[in-house]
Enzyme design. Structure first.
Site, PDB file in Angstrom:
ATOM      1  N   LYS A 145      46.793  38.526  24.984  1.00 52.55           N
ATOM      2  CA  LYS A 145      45.924  39.558  24.423  1.00 52.55           C
ATOM      3  C   LYS A 145      46.051  40.791  25.317  1.00 52.55           C
ATOM      4  O   LYS A 145      45.457  40.859  26.394  1.00 52.55           O
ATOM      5  CB  LYS A 145      44.473  39.075  24.372  1.00 52.55           C
ATOM      6  N   GLU A 176      34.518  51.090  42.365  1.00 53.64           N
ATOM      7  CA  GLU A 176      35.868  51.474  41.940  1.00 53.64           C
ATOM      8  C   GLU A 176      35.782  52.586  40.896  1.00 53.64           C
ATOM      9  O   GLU A 176      35.085  52.461  39.889  1.00 53.64           O
ATOM     10  CB  GLU A 176      36.592  50.266  41.340  1.00 53.64           C
ATOM     11  N   GLY A 191      35.765  40.152  34.073  1.00 54.88           N
ATOM     12  CA  GLY A 191      36.396  39.011  34.720  1.00 54.88           C
ATOM     13  C   GLY A 191      35.414  37.901  35.035  1.00 54.88           C
ATOM     14  O   GLY A 191      35.701  36.713  34.815  1.00 54.88           O
ATOM     15  N   ASN A 216      35.637  43.837  37.065  1.00 56.85           N
ATOM     16  CA  ASN A 216      34.850  42.746  37.632  1.00 56.85           C
ATOM     17  C   ASN A 216      33.856  42.166  36.646  1.00 56.85           C
ATOM     18  O   ASN A 216      33.684  40.950  36.556  1.00 56.85           O
ATOM     19  CB  ASN A 216      34.102  43.231  38.882  1.00 56.85           C
ATOM     20  N   CYS A 222      44.746  49.164  40.564  1.00 54.70           N
ATOM     21  CA  CYS A 222      43.734  48.380  41.277  1.00 54.70           C
ATOM     22  C   CYS A 222      43.953  48.435  42.782  1.00 54.70           C
ATOM     23  O   CYS A 222      43.018  48.210  43.556  1.00 54.70           O
ATOM     24  CB  CYS A 222      43.715  46.941  40.782  1.00 54.70           C
ATOM     25  N   GLU A 226      42.086  38.581  38.574  1.00 54.85           N
ATOM     26  CA  GLU A 226      42.393  39.687  39.476  1.00 54.85           C
ATOM     27  C   GLU A 226      41.596  40.882  38.992  1.00 54.85           C
ATOM     28  O   GLU A 226      41.761  41.321  37.849  1.00 54.85           O
ATOM     29  CB  GLU A 226      43.891  39.984  39.507  1.00 54.85           C
TER      30      GLU A 226
END
Length: 487
Positions: free
Chosen positions: A180, A390, A238, A235, A289, A255
């Site tokens: 995906k 981030e 994830g 994050n 990243c 990751e």
């Protein structure tokens, strides 16, 4: 195998066929440098489509895993040759679809070729060890068993390299794949899958399905027949993926984000440090990243480093990445642009000093795109949002310190631990940095962004699920150890 019939419509690839979604609904992808330029239309797939892809992959895995490793490798070698022959076309599509400059896109596509060839070779390497037994009449050894069906969920910032560095090891170790890709770069990924299709993988071994993350990504995480999920992205998403897979007993690899520091020591080669800070922090519009986000500089060289940095950043050319001489393209989407602008405003609101950039670019060549100036802040403290979260944009936070001990403490004072670099000529400082930096990738006198494909890659703390990708370390996720005892 059927072919795609409409030039700008890209279909799902399931069971060696290009097929539309069950509802025929599509999503339009446009160029972030010129939103009037339509790259193509991708499928807005449903759970029904996903179930079909997973069932196909599950059925195909039974025979795929029985092939010798070198036989599986031959398919990867062929896909690599086809991808290499289409580098220019796929790189141009990538630049149009997500904005990175054409030289960067070509480099990424070439890396995809190299990754395929690397893992093709893995099919001829050992997958176990002989272990001494306490029984003198027995033989004991280990082997590796594939997981089964692997769900691959990838982001938009590396639409060729990341899907390949996840799918290639999964395939060589005997798994089948349902990919995906991020919707924002699904056209580029579809072109990569055209290479897989042409390479002649058995039906059902490689599958690609596009659509909303809430439907397809979450659906993969929930699916009882998906044995493992490998994910790269934010994050928040994830952690949701990981919790969902864990709840049903699946295996997952995450990751996620980074807040990567560069330490500039008082004895550093400042010209080298400036060059690497700019490349690591601003190339690809800061959308890596592993991009440099915080620049921690010892006070003795702070002003000199800052002036050199300002001078070089002002030379950066911004525009459509297809044009020659352009160094930095647009943010990948309007949403990403607005996210970056919101962080810049937070920096101002919390008292950081804006010393360069900070605004969206406008004018004839910029009005239809999502362009932003490279941005530098100073007087940034560790409790500020721009020092902790981030940003994923071309924003650098300069932070002054008095000692190496303070620099290391500041560098580690975030929830992330993906990559970090230091510029120094002092061996003791190098060793202290290597030993004390809480990051999965540490680099000495080199930019924070980048890792070689044959080396393990992954983060510490909140940057990762503590697994590793790439290199021979990939076998740890995509297989399970089987211990064999023969009497």
């Amino acid at each position: 195998m059927t072919v795609q019939t409409e030039k700008k419509h890209y279909l799902n690839f399931i069971n060696d066929e290009w097929v539309p979604s069950s509802t025929r609904a599509v999503i339009e992808n446009t160029n972030p440098a010129n939103n009037e330029d339509v790259i193509g239309y991708v499928q807005k797939s449903t759970k029904e489509d996903l179930d079909n892809a997973v069932a196909t992959a599950k059925a195909a895995q039974k025979s795929w895993k029985k092939l010798p490793g070198d036989a599986r490798g031959k398919f990867l070698y062929k896909a690599a040759d086809i991808l290499e022959s289409r580098i220019d076309e796929i790189a141009e599509t990538m630049t149009r679809e997500m904005g990175k400059t054409l030289p960067e896109a070509k480099g990424e596509t070439a890396r995809g070729v190299a990754i395929l060839r690397y893992y093709a070779g893995e099919g001829m390497r050992k997958v176990g060890d002989v272990i001494p037994s306490t029984d003198k009449d027995a033989l004991m050894f280990t082997s590796r068993a594939p997981l089964g069906v692997v769900g691959v969920i990838t982001p938009w910032n590396f639409p060729v390299a990341i899907p390949i560095w996840k799918a290639a090891p999964a395939l060589i170790y005997g798994n089948t794949v349902v990919l995906k890709p991020a919707t924002e770069t699904a056209v580029t990924c579809a072109k990569v899958y055209e290479c897989f299709a042409e390479a002649g993988f058995p039906p059902g071994v490689v599958n690609m399905i596009t659509g909303p993350g809430s439907v397809i990504g979450q659906g993969l995480a929930e699916h009882p027949d998906v044995n493992g999920i490998t994910f790269t992205g934010s994050n928040s998403v994830g952690k949701q993926i990981g919790q969902t897979v864990l709840a049903r007993g699946g295996k997952y690899q995450l990751e996620m984000g980074g807040k990567n520091p560069v330490i500039v020591s008082s004895d550093a080669d400042l010209d080298l440090a400036v060059e690497a800070t700019i490349s690591g922090g601003l190339r690809s519009t800061g959308q890596k990243c592993t991009a440099t986000s915080r620049v921690i500089i010892q006070s003795e060289v702070y002003e000199e480093f800052k002036e050199k940095l300002l001078e070089k950043v002002k030379e950066i050319t911004i525009g459509n990445g297809l044009e020659e001489g352009i160094w930095m393209g647009p943010s990948a989407s309007e949403n990403q642009l607005n996210t970056v602008l919101s962080y810049i405003q937070k920096g101002l609101d919390e008292g950081a000093s804006l010393i360069l950039g900070g605004e969206r670019l406008s004018g004839d060549e910029f009005d239809n795109g999502y362009f932003i100036q490279p941005t530098l802040f100073e007087n940034v403290t560790s409790d500020m949002t721009i020092a902790q979260e981030e940003i994923f944009g071309p924003v650098l936070a300069l932070m002054k310190v008095e000692s190496m001990e303070e620099a290391l403490e500041l560098a580690n004072d975030v929830e992330f631990g993906l990559s970090a670099s230091i510029f120094t000529t002092n061996i003791q400082k190098m060793l202290s940095f290597i030993n004390e930096m809480d990051a999965g990738l540490v680099r000495i006198n080199a930019e924070s962004a980048g890792v070689e494909l044959q080396a393990p890659f992954g983060g510490m703390k909140q940057s990762s699920s503590h697994s590793r990708e790439q290199g021979q370390a990939a076998i740890e996720f995509f297989t399970s150890i089987k211990t064999v005892f023969v009497k």
